[in-house]
Design an enzyme around this catalytic site. Sequence first.
Site, short mmCIF file in Angstrom:
data_model
loop_
_atom_site.label_atom_id
_atom_site.label_comp_id
_atom_site.label_asym_id
_atom_site.label_seq_id
_atom_site.Cartn_x
_atom_site.Cartn_y
_atom_site.Cartn_z
N LYS A 54 8.58 -6.41 3.99
CA LYS A 54 8.91 -5.40 2.98
C LYS A 54 10.40 -5.12 3.00
CE LYS A 54 4.39 -3.21 3.05
NZ LYS A 54 3.50 -2.24 3.69
N GLN A 98 3.25 3.00 6.80
CA GLN A 98 2.38 1.85 7.04
C GLN A 98 1.08 2.29 7.72
OE1 GLN A 98 2.98 -1.26 5.94
NE2 GLN A 98 1.09 -2.05 6.80
N ASP A 121 3.13 4.09 -2.69
CA ASP A 121 1.83 3.48 -2.37
C ASP A 121 0.74 4.01 -3.30
OD1 ASP A 121 1.40 1.52 -0.45
OD2 ASP A 121 1.68 2.89 1.23
#
Length: 293
Positions: A54, A98, A121
């Site tokens: 990422k 995460q 997200d």
Amino acid sequence: MPARVIDGKSFAADLRQQIAKNVVELKTEHGITPGLAVVLVGDDPASQVYVRNKGAQTVEAGMMSFEHRLPADTTQDQLMTLIGQLNADPGVHGILVQLPLPRHLDADLVINAIEPIKDVDGFTVQNVGRLATGQTSLVACTPLGCLMLLRHQLGDLSGLHAVIVGRSNIVGKPMAQLLLSDNATVTIAHSRTKNLRDVCGGADILVAAVGRPRMIPGDWIKPGATVIDVGINRVSDGAKSRLVGDVDFDTAIEVAGAITPVPGGVGPMTIACLLANTLVACRRANGLPDAAP
Ligand code: GUN
């Protein structure tokens, strides 16, 4: 005739290129550089690989990448304090924590502490609720990537029967909402569904997101269906290991009309969509309309 193999890797590369162009434009015309903060707690090896990828792709797209790697014994208070700082930082337009978090931490509390406009997200209850009610939101990256591939493959999804196998908050549920918004007829199936084979057999669009290697064989698939395989499962193959999906690719390719491979299908789309969401979040934070990247 075997199915068309949907090349998610090249689709994602094109998308990243368009995003990078848009980032250049934002910098030159408005003096703004999008910034993405990624928070990793603990040392889960798979998460470390994802976070590294990422970060690298964020920088490649011309954005700022802020990585926060915290020890496994980080407390809830410490993590909440960091989220508060990132919320307040005007250089940070997107925040991603995460998952999974170590078990002593409350992931729901942490996720919902993220400002919804920075929730790239799409996991906060605000964004989930906005998606479900048809309001502007930030949408979870993996289902967003699947939707892009489906639209590219099929064009209009109106009236098609989509079967999603898997009901997770990260993929199954938001995928259902997105397909509904595109006027598909949606069935969500899962591990307790009776006659799963028959349910799958009715699908014009089959999205497999269960996390079980090669669970769906070719003879469960309607001839000509479009198959999106979200599974990424590591299986041993003699002395080595390799990645396989939730669909048995070798038999499915003989029946389906189009299918995503694993690897090289949905996987690369997830990070590309994360960058797309970061760009959108940055534009919205600065009062700019969403540019179609
Ligand atoms: N872990 C596995 N998939 C995801 C994802 O899409 N977002 C985050 N934050 N963590 C994940």
